[in-house]
Design a protein around this motif. Sequence first.
Motif, PDB file in Angstrom:
ATOM      1  N   SER A 108      11.206   3.270  11.315  1.00  0.00           N
ATOM      2  CA  SER A 108      10.666   4.569  10.887  1.00  0.00           C
ATOM      3  C   SER A 108       9.726   5.137  11.937  1.00  0.00           C
ATOM      4  O   SER A 108       8.952   6.042  11.660  1.00  0.00           O
ATOM      5  N   VAL A 109       9.791   4.620  13.164  1.00  0.00           N
ATOM      6  CA  VAL A 109       8.769   4.954  14.160  1.00  0.00           C
ATOM      7  C   VAL A 109       8.694   6.450  14.445  1.00  0.00           C
ATOM      8  O   VAL A 109       7.621   6.979  14.746  1.00  0.00           O
ATOM      9  N   SER A 110       9.793   7.167  14.303  1.00  0.00           N
ATOM     10  CA  SER A 110       9.759   8.598  14.620  1.00  0.00           C
ATOM     11  C   SER A 110       9.221   9.434  13.464  1.00  0.00           C
ATOM     12  O   SER A 110       8.846  10.588  13.654  1.00  0.00           O
ATOM     13  N   ASP A 111       9.196   8.883  12.255  1.00  0.00           N
ATOM     14  CA  ASP A 111       8.769   9.663  11.085  1.00  0.00           C
ATOM     15  C   ASP A 111       7.345   9.347  10.659  1.00  0.00           C
ATOM     16  O   ASP A 111       6.689  10.163  10.021  1.00  0.00           O
ATOM     17  N   ALA A 112       6.876   8.146  10.976  1.00  0.00           N
ATOM     18  CA  ALA A 112       5.595   7.697  10.448  1.00  0.00           C
ATOM     19  C   ALA A 112       4.445   8.470  11.081  1.00  0.00           C
ATOM     20  O   ALA A 112       4.463   8.769  12.268  1.00  0.00           O
ATOM     21  N   GLY A 113       3.458   8.814  10.278  1.00  0.00           N
ATOM     22  CA  GLY A 113       2.251   9.459  10.800  1.00  0.00           C
ATOM     23  C   GLY A 113       1.361   8.426  11.467  1.00  0.00           C
ATOM     24  O   GLY A 113       1.442   7.230  11.162  1.00  0.00           O
ATOM     25  N   GLU A 114       0.505   8.874  12.362  1.00  0.00           N
ATOM     26  CA  GLU A 114      -0.441   8.004  13.085  1.00  0.00           C
ATOM     27  C   GLU A 114      -1.163   7.067  12.114  1.00  0.00           C
ATOM     28  O   GLU A 114      -1.774   7.516  11.152  1.00  0.00           O
ATOM     29  N   GLY A 115      -1.037   5.777  12.356  1.00  0.00           N
ATOM     30  CA  GLY A 115      -1.732   4.800  11.525  1.00  0.00           C
ATOM     31  C   GLY A 115      -0.953   4.341  10.306  1.00  0.00           C
ATOM     32  O   GLY A 115      -1.336   3.361   9.657  1.00  0.00           O
ATOM     33  N   ASP A 116       0.139   5.029   9.971  1.00  0.00           N
ATOM     34  CA  ASP A 116       0.956   4.604   8.825  1.00  0.00           C
ATOM     35  C   ASP A 116       1.650   3.278   9.140  1.00  0.00           C
ATOM     36  O   ASP A 116       2.072   3.051  10.276  1.00  0.00           O
ATOM     37  N   PRO A 117       1.832   2.427   8.123  1.00  0.00           N
ATOM     38  CA  PRO A 117       2.624   1.219   8.352  1.00  0.00           C
ATOM     39  C   PRO A 117       4.069   1.591   8.652  1.00  0.00           C
ATOM     40  O   PRO A 117       4.613   2.537   8.080  1.00  0.00           O
ATOM     41  N   LEU A 118       4.684   0.869   9.573  1.00  0.00           N
ATOM     42  CA  LEU A 118       6.065   1.157   9.971  1.00  0.00           C
ATOM     43  C   LEU A 118       7.049   0.376   9.118  1.00  0.00           C
ATOM     44  O   LEU A 118       6.776  -0.753   8.738  1.00  0.00           O
ATOM     45  N   CYS A 119       8.195   0.978   8.877  1.00  0.00           N
ATOM     46  CA  CYS A 119       9.317   0.273   8.268  1.00  0.00           C
ATOM     47  C   CYS A 119      10.243  -0.217   9.384  1.00  0.00           C
ATOM     48  O   CYS A 119      10.650   0.569  10.245  1.00  0.00           O
TER      49      CYS A 119
END
Lengths: 276, 276
Positions: free
Chosen positions: A237-248
């Motif tokens: 999910s690296v392209s969708d996640a906001g700064e600091g959000d946990p990645l899927c």
Amino acid sequence: MSPSPTKEHQERGWIVPIGGSEDKLHEPTILRRFIEISGGEDARIVVIPTASQLDDTGSRYEGIFRELGAGHCKALPYAERADANRDDWYEILQAATGIFFTGGNQLRISGILGGTRVAQGIRRLNAMGIPVGGTSAGAAILPEHMIAYGSTGGTPRAGMVSLSPGLGLTNRFVIDQHFRERDRLGRLLAALSYNPFAMGIGIDENTAAFISPDNVVHVEGTGTVTVVDVSAVQHTSVSDAGEGDPLCITNVKLHILPEGGRFDLRNFEATPPGVA
Amino acid sequence: MSPSPTKEHQERGWIVPIGGSEDKLHEPTILRRFIEISGGEDARIVVIPTASQLDDTGSRYEGIFRELGAGHCKALPYAERADANRDDWYEILQAATGIFFTGGNQLRISGILGGTRVAQGIRRLNAMGIPVGGTSAGAAILPEHMIAYGSTGGTPRAGMVSLSPGLGLTNRFVIDQHFRERDRLGRLLAALSYNPFAMGIGIDENTAAFISPDNVVHVEGTGTVTVVDVSAVQHTSVSDAGEGDPLCITNVKLHILPEGGRFDLRNFEATPPGVA
């Protein structure tokens, strides 16, 4: 740029990232093995203390390598980009049978040596069979993509890690060091999620990944090497996640390998210690 | 891995990063030239809209390329890593005479296609002579090292930019796009200061760097291409500066090149428009 068809096939040299804080006194098995693959009594080891800002790092390693049985050891304390022009140092480098980067800050190595004939020369020497190793920052610098900064923690979060170009000996893997001690699985996963083409190799302190010319990782030392295999990742999910959000990230494969364990970078197979 | 001495020397294909917002209607000189180098009426252009999250990006570019005279154009909307296994799409890709990445988020391209046979196939096609271009995110993705995130501003500051592995068509340069419009000189300088081995190419909107098989940048479009040459850099403070501190970099060379200008990546020489 035309091929040289008469040249014999040549194997590249060992690549030896060490996780930092390697034993230098009591049971210095890692440094001993580095000396051994560099020629033992006939070794001419060059130490590059550029990552460190302490004046005595180079001379300290000269003493350690000599005491442990290396025939010769010389530190080349490159401290500014202009130092790459020193012909006396370059000659010593060209004659090395092993090259070792100390710890410190990996951005000092890339900032001072990147793009110079010294960096090119080390790549060429490694391609010609000379072992290149390093500890901590000196381990991080070895591949094409290196971790420059990052935060601590086991959960990968968007933006928690910054990559930069490294020395470029290989692009098969990204290295992280002080791995357990500084809880860096999260940042290594975040780094790999940017582009899941490379393996991740997380190395604990006093632990080394001896990577043979035929691309097999051999673990040595008192901790473990964590291999993060992203070759089968189905989603990040690296392209969708906001700064600091946990990645899927799905379908990551992990191998935790103590001394004697191996990982084959060609077919992604792990072998526990004691198995042939 | 042994050389094939009988194989003829083959030139790689053009690499064509575009700064974003290229003219598609009134004076679409950039897209027309991309079609031309891809074979014109005989072109089979593959559009990869993976960076975009809009459903119609691929079909929109199919229409534009066909209208501008490309013989064939087909969008392959890779949206998940498993899509790389689609044999029907892979066959179309293998037959391409030009490959074009749309804009969006470059981490979608690297996250979805990185490490797959599609990324490998595109590298191989480019090495065999097929042009590969892209706009905005599709430009950023092309080299080995890509800018993944970064802040705005003309002053380089420590930690203001994050690199990640890109598609890997070349490691001679790092690309930044929407260059003047988003005031990105600072982040490009910061990215290069990590390891001053690569050139920086900052591309304005509706402007393209057509990079020939022999590594000459040819500027096309209504804005400029800013070439940041760090080959003579004497000092960077990137390893010492605290997060957010302005960076010290000395001896950077800049070239601002409008349409018709050229820059030779082999000897670092810039040539203004109208000079032979």
